[in-house]
Write a protein that holds these residues in place. Sequence first.
Motif, mmCIF file in Angstrom:
data_model
loop_
_atom_site.group_PDB
_atom_site.id
_atom_site.type_symbol
_atom_site.label_atom_id
_atom_site.label_comp_id
_atom_site.label_asym_id
_atom_site.label_seq_id
_atom_site.Cartn_x
_atom_site.Cartn_y
_atom_site.Cartn_z
ATOM 1 N N ASN A 59 0.842 -1.199 0.000
ATOM 2 C CA ASN A 59 0.000 0.000 0.000
ATOM 3 C C ASN A 59 0.875 1.245 0.000
ATOM 4 O OD1 ASN A 59 -2.584 -1.339 0.239
ATOM 5 N ND2 ASN A 59 -1.960 -1.872 2.323
ATOM 6 N N THR A 60 0.545 2.204 -0.836
ATOM 7 C CA THR A 60 1.294 3.461 -0.883
ATOM 8 C C THR A 60 0.394 4.613 -0.464
ATOM 9 O OG1 THR A 60 0.759 3.782 -3.215
ATOM 10 C CG2 THR A 60 2.808 2.637 -2.715
ATOM 11 N N ARG A 68 6.442 13.284 -0.108
ATOM 12 C CA ARG A 68 6.867 12.014 0.475
ATOM 13 C C ARG A 68 5.773 10.973 0.281
ATOM 14 N NH1 ARG A 68 6.135 10.280 5.668
ATOM 15 N NH2 ARG A 68 5.402 12.354 6.236
ATOM 16 N N THR A 69 6.182 9.765 -0.046
ATOM 17 C CA THR A 69 5.241 8.661 -0.211
ATOM 18 C C THR A 69 5.602 7.551 0.766
ATOM 19 O OG1 THR A 69 4.911 9.157 -2.550
ATOM 20 C CG2 THR A 69 4.293 6.965 -1.806
ATOM 21 N N ASN A 70 4.649 7.160 1.571
ATOM 22 C CA ASN A 70 4.859 6.061 2.511
ATOM 23 C C ASN A 70 4.446 4.749 1.863
ATOM 24 O OD1 ASN A 70 5.651 7.858 4.563
ATOM 25 N ND2 ASN A 70 3.504 8.249 5.079
ATOM 26 N N ILE A 71 5.331 3.772 1.906
ATOM 27 C CA ILE A 71 5.045 2.451 1.359
ATOM 28 C C ILE A 71 4.937 1.462 2.509
ATOM 29 C CG2 ILE A 71 5.851 0.608 -0.155
ATOM 30 C CD1 ILE A 71 7.386 2.727 -1.732
ATOM 31 N N LYS A 72 3.788 0.814 2.611
ATOM 32 C CA LYS A 72 3.547 -0.134 3.696
ATOM 33 C C LYS A 72 3.440 -1.538 3.127
ATOM 34 C CE LYS A 72 0.527 -0.886 7.688
ATOM 35 N NZ LYS A 72 -0.731 -0.457 8.363
ATOM 36 N N THR A 136 4.350 -1.583 -11.099
ATOM 37 C CA THR A 136 3.092 -1.127 -10.502
ATOM 38 C C THR A 136 3.285 0.171 -9.728
ATOM 39 O OG1 THR A 136 2.358 -3.420 -10.301
ATOM 40 C CG2 THR A 136 1.201 -1.783 -8.968
ATOM 41 N N MET A 137 4.376 0.236 -8.947
ATOM 42 C CA MET A 137 4.609 1.400 -8.098
ATOM 43 C C MET A 137 4.967 2.641 -8.903
ATOM 44 S SD MET A 137 6.665 -0.483 -4.991
ATOM 45 C CE MET A 137 7.141 1.054 -4.223
ATOM 46 N N THR A 138 5.662 2.448 -10.032
ATOM 47 C CA THR A 138 6.085 3.597 -10.843
ATOM 48 C C THR A 138 5.148 3.870 -12.009
ATOM 49 O OG1 THR A 138 7.513 2.164 -12.206
ATOM 50 C CG2 THR A 138 8.512 3.200 -10.268
#
Length: 220
Positions: A59-60, A68-72, A136-138
């Motif tokens: 989850n981002t 800032r992006t938090n990645i969990k 997926t993230m980018t």
Amino acid sequence: MKASINAILIVGLLTCVSFNCLYYHTLDPVLSRNNVEPSSCLSVVAFKTLINGLPPDINTEQSADGKRTNIKVTEDKYNGQSHPVLDVMAKEVFNESGILSSNDKQGTEVQKGVFIQINNKISYSALGYAGRLLSTMTLSILPSRLTALESFDVSAFEDQKLLFRKTYLHEVRSWLWLPLVFFFWAGDDQKEGQYYYRDVVKDVISNIIAKRKELKKCTK
């Protein structure tokens, strides 16, 4: 004119080959997709599914300032548990085969009748999964090759006595390198996997009926 037609045909052929190579499935054993006819030899079963090896949930969350992006990263909640999708698909196959079924949490402790334990395990190449994850993230298409191996270890019991054990394997090799292809083909491997899972349940039913007939446990 002829050259342009040839060029279109070549591009079409290459596109077709490329799309067909994106997902490649191998099955062991290879199962037919025929329906299982209702049989008086098997009318009621209890079953339980168990799944392991699901990839982590990613989850981002982007901060309010957008800097800032938090990645969990968390383990999938169904690892080591019954999976509702597997449960529903198994019930559907039992219903289609004229079999009353119950999803019994007691597992092999079921005292009476036929009980089926279906253990689903998934393993995948870390490098290939990392490529998919980065894509997926980018929100981009990064070239990658992912191999996933899915196994179903099935045990069937009657009155707590083992009828048989059988293992089914499903391997999916997939490539991600054509621009935007991922968005059109996402989930294709899951759909094939669902077909195969249904075929596994049908094969298990056929095996139980054959074993019960061999043991002369069927009423005529």
